[in-house]
Design an enzyme around this catalytic site. Structure first.
Site, mmCIF file in Angstrom:
data_model
loop_
_atom_site.group_PDB
_atom_site.id
_atom_site.type_symbol
_atom_site.label_atom_id
_atom_site.label_comp_id
_atom_site.label_asym_id
_atom_site.label_seq_id
_atom_site.Cartn_x
_atom_site.Cartn_y
_atom_site.Cartn_z
ATOM 1 N N LYS A 185 0.856 -1.184 0.000
ATOM 2 C CA LYS A 185 0.000 0.000 0.000
ATOM 3 C C LYS A 185 0.895 1.238 0.000
ATOM 4 O O LYS A 185 1.486 1.582 1.017
ATOM 5 C CB LYS A 185 -0.878 0.019 1.255
ATOM 6 C CG LYS A 185 -1.930 1.104 1.217
ATOM 7 C CD LYS A 185 -2.300 1.642 2.585
ATOM 8 C CE LYS A 185 -1.302 2.615 3.098
ATOM 9 N NZ LYS A 185 -1.125 3.841 2.282
ATOM 10 N N GLU A 261 10.896 1.080 9.659
ATOM 11 C CA GLU A 261 11.821 2.182 9.356
ATOM 12 C C GLU A 261 11.066 3.464 9.669
ATOM 13 O O GLU A 261 10.184 3.873 8.913
ATOM 14 C CB GLU A 261 12.228 2.149 7.873
ATOM 15 C CG GLU A 261 12.981 0.895 7.458
ATOM 16 C CD GLU A 261 14.423 0.861 7.946
ATOM 17 O OE1 GLU A 261 14.888 1.853 8.547
ATOM 18 O OE2 GLU A 261 15.091 -0.164 7.724
ATOM 19 N N CYS A 295 14.043 10.983 5.983
ATOM 20 C CA CYS A 295 14.212 10.505 7.357
ATOM 21 C C CYS A 295 15.670 10.670 7.785
ATOM 22 O O CYS A 295 15.953 10.794 8.966
ATOM 23 C CB CYS A 295 13.801 9.048 7.454
ATOM 24 S SG CYS A 295 14.642 8.019 6.247
ATOM 25 N N GLU A 392 10.919 16.297 13.890
ATOM 26 C CA GLU A 392 11.432 16.117 12.533
ATOM 27 C C GLU A 392 10.957 17.312 11.714
ATOM 28 O O GLU A 392 9.764 17.584 11.659
ATOM 29 C CB GLU A 392 10.791 14.851 11.941
ATOM 30 C CG GLU A 392 11.739 13.751 11.683
ATOM 31 C CD GLU A 392 11.113 12.618 10.895
ATOM 32 O OE1 GLU A 392 9.965 12.239 11.188
ATOM 33 O OE2 GLU A 392 11.790 12.113 9.999
HETATM 34 P P1 NAP Z 1 3.203 8.515 7.641
HETATM 35 O O1 NAP Z 1 2.183 9.551 7.770
HETATM 36 O O2 NAP Z 1 3.542 7.691 8.818
HETATM 37 O O3 NAP Z 1 2.734 7.605 6.428
HETATM 38 C C1 NAP Z 1 3.472 6.491 6.020
HETATM 39 C C2 NAP Z 1 2.540 5.464 5.428
HETATM 40 O O4 NAP Z 1 1.630 5.032 6.434
HETATM 41 C C3 NAP Z 1 1.707 5.970 4.271
HETATM 42 O O5 NAP Z 1 1.533 4.916 3.347
HETATM 43 C C4 NAP Z 1 0.385 6.282 4.936
HETATM 44 O O6 NAP Z 1 -0.684 6.199 4.040
HETATM 45 C C5 NAP Z 1 0.295 5.196 5.972
HETATM 46 N N1 NAP Z 1 -0.545 5.540 7.121
HETATM 47 C C6 NAP Z 1 -0.777 6.761 7.659
HETATM 48 N N2 NAP Z 1 -1.584 6.645 8.724
HETATM 49 C C7 NAP Z 1 -1.862 5.340 8.863
HETATM 50 C C8 NAP Z 1 -2.647 4.573 9.786
HETATM 51 N N3 NAP Z 1 -3.308 5.161 10.784
HETATM 52 N N4 NAP Z 1 -2.706 3.249 9.624
HETATM 53 C C9 NAP Z 1 -2.055 2.639 8.610
HETATM 54 N N5 NAP Z 1 -1.304 3.296 7.713
HETATM 55 C C10 NAP Z 1 -1.201 4.631 7.839
HETATM 56 O O7 NAP Z 1 4.576 9.101 7.132
HETATM 57 P P2 NAP Z 1 4.828 10.061 5.886
HETATM 58 O O8 NAP Z 1 4.440 11.423 6.283
HETATM 59 O O9 NAP Z 1 4.252 9.488 4.654
HETATM 60 O O10 NAP Z 1 6.393 9.920 5.718
HETATM 61 C C11 NAP Z 1 7.278 10.657 6.454
HETATM 62 C C12 NAP Z 1 7.814 9.849 7.631
HETATM 63 O O11 NAP Z 1 8.449 8.673 7.144
HETATM 64 C C13 NAP Z 1 8.867 10.577 8.403
HETATM 65 O O12 NAP Z 1 8.679 10.373 9.771
HETATM 66 C C14 NAP Z 1 10.158 9.928 7.921
HETATM 67 O O13 NAP Z 1 11.223 10.051 8.825
HETATM 68 C C15 NAP Z 1 9.736 8.539 7.732
HETATM 69 N N6 NAP Z 1 10.645 7.822 6.828
HETATM 70 C C16 NAP Z 1 11.482 6.905 7.378
HETATM 71 C C17 NAP Z 1 12.360 6.233 6.574
HETATM 72 C C18 NAP Z 1 13.289 5.226 7.172
HETATM 73 O O14 NAP Z 1 13.814 4.419 6.417
HETATM 74 N N7 NAP Z 1 13.525 5.220 8.476
HETATM 75 C C19 NAP Z 1 12.401 6.484 5.205
HETATM 76 C C20 NAP Z 1 11.533 7.430 4.672
HETATM 77 C C21 NAP Z 1 10.640 8.096 5.514
HETATM 78 P P3 NAP Z 1 -1.594 7.484 3.713
HETATM 79 O O15 NAP Z 1 -0.676 8.642 3.674
HETATM 80 O O16 NAP Z 1 -2.181 7.168 2.410
HETATM 81 O O17 NAP Z 1 -2.579 7.553 4.824
#
Ligand code: NAP
Ligand code: MG
Length: 488
Positions: A185, A261, A295, A392
């Site tokens: 997804k 991650e 990240c 962040e």
């Molecule tokens: P996010 O809001 O946590 O979303 C990540 C994924 O989770 C998306 O596919 C999102 O889908 C889904 N999601 C959101 N709420 C959810 C819920 N309640 N239940 C199930 N799935 C859910 O993060 P983001 O804003 O997209 O990405 C930024 C974050 O990713 C930052 O914190 C960054 O540090 C982290 N990141 C970490 C790494 C690593 O390797 N450590 C790499 C890249 C990014 P929808 O948006 O469609 O709801």
């Protein structure tokens, strides 16, 4: 800005459905999601908004072919991954442009992501044929112990919007190499790259049902349903720590294997003995790559007081020379942020930093639309109270906090619940070694601002996550160890 012919043709070639059991289909509810271009806010594609029932059918498909896929020759799985790598090289301009269109990053960086994301296909095509075990006598000499590696089983992947291709290949490639099937997804903001990648996998000869793609506006409900299905064996998530914690709680109910991650808050330490050219170059990459939305982005720039004036002046000069614009324009290094909420986030953190005593050296404001732009910003003399030191940033905002002793630098760097990556600039090898021992992060760049590599184990400690992606470790996230005793 409207789409040119080339952009429109590319978007037309991207499917708009769910990919289940090798077929493209609309949502069972008929609902759709709009995908937009953050440089204009315009809708560029309308795709299926999958339901919970659709996601269960995707899992049905993954479960149905799990045993057959696990039984394919490793060489066959390897060949498919290698063909996918080769096809990605042929289509690299299309993938780069698609990412720039749906997410906003500069085209040069999108090309870099295609190169990086592609390496996981090549690396794990090589790892697929090297899964091995052990055989040997028990200490008593009464039997032989056989240790083998089995695929974990059907996996569910949830990926973020900031690296739409690499976050997908980093999970899909090792899963396929290990013999696991997948439901993925992608983020609602950037689903097109994953859809286009599934088209590529199909062209590479991947059998139907091995990878299934579900797009949805209801990620919470869908994840909840899949994680509580007893046929699922593994969750791999990349995204924010709060969402990761929620998914871990759900995964615990089924005692699923998990790889997480999560968020970062990287310290970037510049010691008084640093090579200033390297440190300035390093911080520009570590901070502004992906418009700060990584990240691994340097979040806290911790600079020795004796070199901070020079460092701040040189960084400010470089930032003032950065070109802002739509990512498709050559020479642009600051594209739009992913959406308006991201712009508000950066604006709030800058305002808070100034309120708590920081000096604004350049930038600091949102840029009027269309598009979700924020000026690249440099702040100096952050106070320890500034929210930017704890949160962040995920935007093009560089904040400097000054220190006077090595001990203090380490204390500031470790003062966070995150532990993904750290960056250290020093010409003193002994100090460098001390930092490797003392900084609580899963990865470190020593005199360099970018560390990612498919051959390296990527991942964090503390609340930055569990498990590693890439490297020799990556495939083990998708294997479980089986021990068999054969008596003599
Ligand atoms: P996010 O809001 O946590 O979303 C990540 C994924 O989770 C998306 O596919 C999102 O889908 C889904 N999601 C959101 N709420 C959810 C819920 N309640 N239940 C199930 N799935 C859910 O993060 P983001 O804003 O997209 O990405 C930024 C974050 O990713 C930052 O914190 C960054 O540090 C982290 N990141 C970490 C790494 C690593 O390797 N450590 C790499 C890249 C990014 P929808 O948006 O469609 O709801
Ligand atoms: Mg978008």
């Amino acid at each position: 800005m409207s789409l040119n012919q080339n952009e429109q043709a590319l978007l037309d070639s991207v499917k708009d459905g769910l990919y289940i059991a090798g077929a493209w289909e609309p949502s069972s509810s008929g609902a759709t999601i709009e995908v937009n271009d953050p440089s204009s806010g315009d809708v560029i594609k309308v795709i299926a908004d999958g339901t919970v029932e659709d996601s269960i059918r995707a899992l049905d498909a993954a479960v149905a072919v799990q045993d057959d896929w696990a039984a394919t020759a490793p060489r066959e799985r390897s060949n498919i991954l290698r063909r996918a790598f080769d096809l990605l090289q042929e289509r690299k301009e299309e993938f780069a442009l698609l990412m720039t269109l749906e997410m906003g990053k500069p085209i040069a960086e999108a090309r870099g992501e295609v190169a990086y994301g592609g390496e996981f296909l090549r690396w794990f095509s090589e790892e697929a044929v090297r899964i091995s075990g052990q055989y040997g006598s028990n200490p008593e000499g009464t039997g032989n112990m056989l240790v083998s590696q089995m695929p974990v089983g059907p996996c569910y992947f949830v990926t973020p919007w900031n690296f739409p291709l690499a976050m997908a290949t980093r999970k899909i490639a090792p899963a396929l190499a290990a013999g696991c099937t997948v439901v993925i997804k992608p983020a609602g903001l950037t689903p097109l790259t994953t859809i286009f990648f599934a088209q590529l996998l199909e062209d590479a000869g991947l059998p139907a049902g091995v990878v299934n793609v579900i797009t949805t506006s209801k990620s919470g409900a869908m994840s909840n349903a899949l994680l509580s299905d007893p046929r699922l064996r593994k969750l791999s998530f990349t995204g924010s720590t709060p969402v990761g914690v929620k998914l871990l709680e759900q995964a615990a109910q089924g005692v699923l294997r998990t790889s997480m991650e999560l968020g970062g808050n990287a310290p970037f330490i510049v010691f008084e003995d640093a090579d200033m050219d390297r440190a300035v170059e390093g911080v520009m990459a570590a901070k502004f790559r992906n418009i700060g939305q990584a990240c691994t982005a340097a979040n806290r720039i911790i600079v020795h007081e004796s070199v901070a004036d020079e460092f701040a002046a040189r960084v400010t000069e470089k930032v003032n020379a950065m070109k802002i614009g739509r990512g498709t324009e050559e020479g642009v290094s600051i594209g739009p942020l992913v959406d308006d909420a991201a712009v508000e986030g950066s604006a709030r953190l800058v305002a808070d930093a100034i309120d708590t005593g920081a000096e604004l050296l350049t930038g600091g404001s949102a840029i009027e639309g269309p598009g979700s732009y924020f000026q690249p910003t440099v702040l100096d003399k952050l106070s320890p109270q500034a929210a930017i030191l704890r949160e962040e940033i995920f935007g093009p905002v560089l904040g400097i906090i000054r220190f006077s002793s090595e001990e203090e630098a380490v204390q500031i760097a470790n003062n966070t619940e995150y532990g993904l990556v750290s960056y250290v600039f020093t010409e003193n090898i002994h100090r460098g070694h001390r930092m490797i021992e003392q900084l609580q992060t899963g990865m470190m760049g020593l005199n360099v601002g970018v560390v990612s590599n498919a051959a390296a184990p990527f991942g964090g400690v503390k609340q930055s996550g569990l498990g590693r992606e890439g490297g020799a470790e990556g495939i083990h996230e998708f294997l479980s160890t089986k021990y068999t005793l054969l008596p003599r």
